[in-house]
Scaffold this motif. Structure first.
Motif, PDB file in Angstrom:
ATOM      1  N   ASP A   1      -9.780  -1.360  13.670  1.00 18.38           N
ATOM      2  CA  ASP A   1     -10.876  -1.692  14.082  1.00 18.38           C
ATOM      3  C   ASP A   1     -10.689  -2.889  15.006  1.00 18.38           C
ATOM      4  OD1 ASP A   1     -10.526  -4.064  12.605  1.00 18.38           O
ATOM      5  OD2 ASP A   1     -11.543  -3.654  10.837  1.00 18.38           O
ATOM      6  N   GLU A   2     -11.897  -3.444  15.492  1.00 19.94           N
ATOM      7  CA  GLU A   2     -11.780  -4.447  16.427  1.00 19.94           C
ATOM      8  C   GLU A   2     -11.057  -5.912  16.018  1.00 19.94           C
ATOM      9  OE1 GLU A   2     -15.625  -6.324  17.472  1.00 19.94           O
ATOM     10  OE2 GLU A   2     -16.482  -5.534  15.532  1.00 19.94           O
ATOM     11  N   ASN A   3     -11.019  -5.936  14.601  1.00 18.49           N
ATOM     12  CA  ASN A   3     -10.157  -7.044  14.304  1.00 18.49           C
ATOM     13  C   ASN A   3      -8.541  -6.757  13.864  1.00 18.49           C
ATOM     14  OD1 ASN A   3     -12.485  -8.998  14.220  1.00 18.49           O
ATOM     15  ND2 ASN A   3     -12.918  -7.839  12.326  1.00 18.49           N
ATOM     16  N   ARG A   4      -8.154  -5.463  14.284  1.00 22.90           N
ATOM     17  CA  ARG A   4      -6.854  -5.143  14.088  1.00 22.90           C
ATOM     18  C   ARG A   4      -6.501  -4.750  12.693  1.00 22.90           C
ATOM     19  NH1 ARG A   4      -4.513  -2.428  18.078  1.00 22.90           N
ATOM     20  NH2 ARG A   4      -2.600  -2.800  17.150  1.00 22.90           N
ATOM     21  N   ASN A   5      -7.500  -4.540  11.843  1.00 24.42           N
ATOM     22  CA  ASN A   5      -7.141  -4.178  10.553  1.00 24.42           C
ATOM     23  C   ASN A   5      -7.119  -2.497  10.569  1.00 24.42           C
ATOM     24  OD1 ASN A   5      -7.747  -6.681   9.355  1.00 24.42           O
ATOM     25  ND2 ASN A   5      -9.870  -6.440   9.763  1.00 24.42           N
ATOM     26  N   ILE A   6      -6.157  -1.938   9.875  1.00 25.05           N
ATOM     27  CA  ILE A   6      -6.205  -0.412   9.695  1.00 25.05           C
ATOM     28  C   ILE A   6      -7.378   0.175   8.983  1.00 25.05           C
ATOM     29  CG2 ILE A   6      -4.617  -0.609   7.731  1.00 25.05           C
ATOM     30  CD1 ILE A   6      -3.138   2.034   9.202  1.00 25.05           C
TER      31      ILE A   6
ATOM     32  N   SER B   1      -9.406   1.702  17.656  1.00 24.74           N
ATOM     33  CA  SER B   1      -8.422   1.905  18.639  1.00 24.74           C
ATOM     34  C   SER B   1      -7.316   2.856  18.050  1.00 24.74           C
ATOM     35  CB  SER B   1      -7.663   0.462  18.802  1.00 24.74           C
ATOM     36  OG  SER B   1      -8.442  -0.511  19.791  1.00 24.74           O
ATOM     37  N   GLY B   2      -7.030   3.632  18.693  1.00 23.21           N
ATOM     38  CA  GLY B   2      -5.927   4.745  18.141  1.00 23.21           C
ATOM     39  C   GLY B   2      -4.602   4.425  18.659  1.00 23.21           C
ATOM     40  N   VAL B   3      -3.775   4.078  17.790  1.00 23.02           N
ATOM     41  CA  VAL B   3      -2.150   3.628  18.076  1.00 23.02           C
ATOM     42  C   VAL B   3      -1.215   4.531  17.170  1.00 23.02           C
ATOM     43  CG1 VAL B   3      -0.450   2.024  17.633  1.00 23.02           C
ATOM     44  CG2 VAL B   3      -2.764   1.456  18.104  1.00 23.02           C
ATOM     45  N   CYS B   4      -0.284   5.107  17.988  1.00 23.88           N
ATOM     46  CA  CYS B   4       0.520   6.032  17.364  1.00 23.88           C
ATOM     47  C   CYS B   4       1.707   5.450  16.371  1.00 23.88           C
ATOM     48  CB  CYS B   4       1.528   6.802  18.597  1.00 23.88           C
ATOM     49  SG  CYS B   4       0.533   7.498  19.849  1.00 23.88           S
ATOM     50  N   ALA B   5       1.451   5.947  15.162  1.00 18.63           N
ATOM     51  CA  ALA B   5       2.323   5.678  14.146  1.00 18.63           C
ATOM     52  C   ALA B   5       3.738   6.150  14.161  1.00 18.63           C
ATOM     53  CB  ALA B   5       1.800   6.043  12.757  1.00 18.63           C
ATOM     54  N   THR B   6       3.963   7.305  14.816  1.00 18.06           N
ATOM     55  CA  THR B   6       4.946   8.017  15.071  1.00 18.06           C
ATOM     56  C   THR B   6       4.858   8.551  16.760  1.00 18.06           C
ATOM     57  OG1 THR B   6       4.008  10.218  14.591  1.00 18.06           O
ATOM     58  CG2 THR B   6       5.192   8.869  12.875  1.00 18.06           C
TER      59      THR B   6
ATOM     60  N   LYS C   1       4.930  -0.824   4.559  1.00 17.29           N
ATOM     61  CA  LYS C   1       4.074  -1.141   3.374  1.00 17.29           C
ATOM     62  C   LYS C   1       2.724  -1.720   3.529  1.00 17.29           C
ATOM     63  CE  LYS C   1       7.990  -0.116   0.338  1.00 17.29           C
ATOM     64  NZ  LYS C   1       9.063  -0.616  -0.596  1.00 17.29           N
ATOM     65  N   LYS C   2       2.873  -2.865   4.202  1.00 20.07           N
ATOM     66  CA  LYS C   2       1.527  -3.696   4.610  1.00 20.07           C
ATOM     67  C   LYS C   2       0.474  -2.907   4.821  1.00 20.07           C
ATOM     68  CE  LYS C   2      -0.340  -7.929   6.232  1.00 20.07           C
ATOM     69  NZ  LYS C   2       0.082  -9.070   7.302  1.00 20.07           N
ATOM     70  N   GLU C   3       0.783  -2.129   5.936  1.00 21.64           N
ATOM     71  CA  GLU C   3      -0.377  -1.270   6.421  1.00 21.64           C
ATOM     72  C   GLU C   3      -0.894  -0.237   5.342  1.00 21.64           C
ATOM     73  OE1 GLU C   3      -0.508  -1.412  10.937  1.00 21.64           O
ATOM     74  OE2 GLU C   3       0.788  -0.043  10.228  1.00 21.64           O
ATOM     75  N   LEU C   4       0.111   0.364   4.789  1.00 17.01           N
ATOM     76  CA  LEU C   4       0.033   1.611   3.655  1.00 17.01           C
ATOM     77  C   LEU C   4      -0.935   1.168   2.648  1.00 17.01           C
ATOM     78  CD1 LEU C   4       0.221   4.664   3.210  1.00 17.01           C
ATOM     79  CD2 LEU C   4       2.535   3.911   2.274  1.00 17.01           C
TER      80      LEU C   4
ATOM     81  N   MET D   1      -5.152  -1.159  -1.920  1.00 12.31           N
ATOM     82  CA  MET D   1      -4.375  -1.896  -3.285  1.00 12.31           C
ATOM     83  C   MET D   1      -3.393  -3.004  -2.539  1.00 12.31           C
ATOM     84  SD  MET D   1      -1.217   1.210  -3.722  1.00 12.31           S
ATOM     85  CE  MET D   1      -2.406   2.571  -3.865  1.00 12.31           C
ATOM     86  N   SER D   2      -3.097  -3.831  -3.531  1.00 19.29           N
ATOM     87  CA  SER D   2      -2.105  -4.448  -3.144  1.00 19.29           C
ATOM     88  C   SER D   2      -0.520  -4.291  -2.674  1.00 19.29           C
ATOM     89  CB  SER D   2      -1.909  -5.766  -4.256  1.00 19.29           C
ATOM     90  OG  SER D   2      -1.416  -5.208  -5.153  1.00 19.29           O
ATOM     91  N   LEU D   3       0.206  -5.201  -2.137  1.00 16.83           N
ATOM     92  CA  LEU D   3       1.421  -4.712  -1.687  1.00 16.83           C
ATOM     93  C   LEU D   3       2.340  -4.476  -3.187  1.00 16.83           C
ATOM     94  CD1 LEU D   3       3.615  -4.141   0.232  1.00 16.83           C
ATOM     95  CD2 LEU D   3       3.996  -6.583   0.425  1.00 16.83           C
ATOM     96  N   SER D   4       2.064  -5.212  -4.195  1.00 15.93           N
ATOM     97  CA  SER D   4       2.757  -5.216  -5.517  1.00 15.93           C
ATOM     98  C   SER D   4       2.501  -4.064  -6.062  1.00 15.93           C
ATOM     99  CB  SER D   4       2.490  -6.383  -6.263  1.00 15.93           C
ATOM    100  OG  SER D   4       1.152  -6.620  -6.504  1.00 15.93           O
TER     101      SER D   4
END
Length: 223
Positions: free
Chosen positions: A69-74, A97-102, A182-185, A191-194
């Motif tokens: 989104d406009e705030n760079r959140n996935i 915005s569309g950014v290539c993950a691979t 992992k943070k983006e996933l 869910m939280s990272l933990s």
């Protein structure tokens, strides 16, 4: 399956594949000139930006694209076979915005040529509608996966969808790098990272995956 446009091979994950194969028999110059086939984009490159004007129907053939989104959140991801819409076409601009993950490969059909093509190619409008229908069905399935109450099941759903469309499946016991951090996933799956790490551990304990830092392999028989 052969197609009209040069320098392109049919992909079962390409929603435009049926349109290309149908138009192989017509060899319409307007169609060939309106399509950019098998466009390559490297990892981390931006395909389109927030508020950029939409000028084409773009369909992802290979790889994975992240939507920010406009705030760079996935906010979401695009799997092969889906339109790289990044929002509502009726608005005329991208809402993400569309950014290539691979590394990715996609095809672009000029939006301004669709009406003209519909006048000279039988059932062209229906073919375009089928592209939208395929994307909607795929996204609905993904949204249903995100609604799963169990974190492990949500993670497994993502890994399954990604693995089934992965164009660089390894041979033997090789690993593939995770397409997201992992943070983006964790953010994508709500869910939280933990919690994400626990879900990874549960899948590993159940011998569904083998995770080594940023690399993973789906164990035989799981997918």
């Amino acid at each position: 399956m052969s197609i009209t446009h040069p320098f392109c091979e049919y992909s079962p994950h390409c929603s435009l594949g049926n349109i290309c194969s149908v138009n192989n028999a017509h060899c319409e110059p307007l169609f060939v000139n309106s399509l950019k086939a098998a466009v390559l984009a490297p990892k981390n490159s931006c395909i389109f930006e927030f508020k950029q004007k939409v000028t084409s129907f773009s369909v992802l053939r290979k790889g994975l694209v992240k939507l920010y989104d406009e705030n760079r959140n996935i906010r979401s991801v695009v799997f092969p076979g889906q339109l790289l819409s990044g929002g509502d076409y009726s608005e005329g601009y991208y809402s993400y915005s569309g950014v290539c993950a691979t590394e990715v490969e996609y095809c672009q059909l000029a939006l301004g040529r669709v009406y003209d093509l519909s006048q000279i190619i039988p059932d062209f409008t229906l073919q375009i509608l089928n592209v939208f229908s395929r994307t909607i069905a795929s996204k609905q399935h993904w949204e249903e996966c995100l609604m799963l109450p169990d974190a492990k099941l949500r993670l497994a759903a993502f890994l399954t969808m990604w693995w089934q469309t992965c164009s660089t499946l390894p041979a033997g016991n090789d690993y593939v790098r995770l397409p997201l951090s992992k943070k983006e996933l964790a953010a994508l799956l709500g869910m939280s990272l933990s919690t994400l790490n626990r879900a990874f551990q549960l899948l590993s304990d159940e011998q569904q995956i083998d995770l080594h830092k940023k690399y993973i392999r789906i164990l035989p028989g799981v997918h």
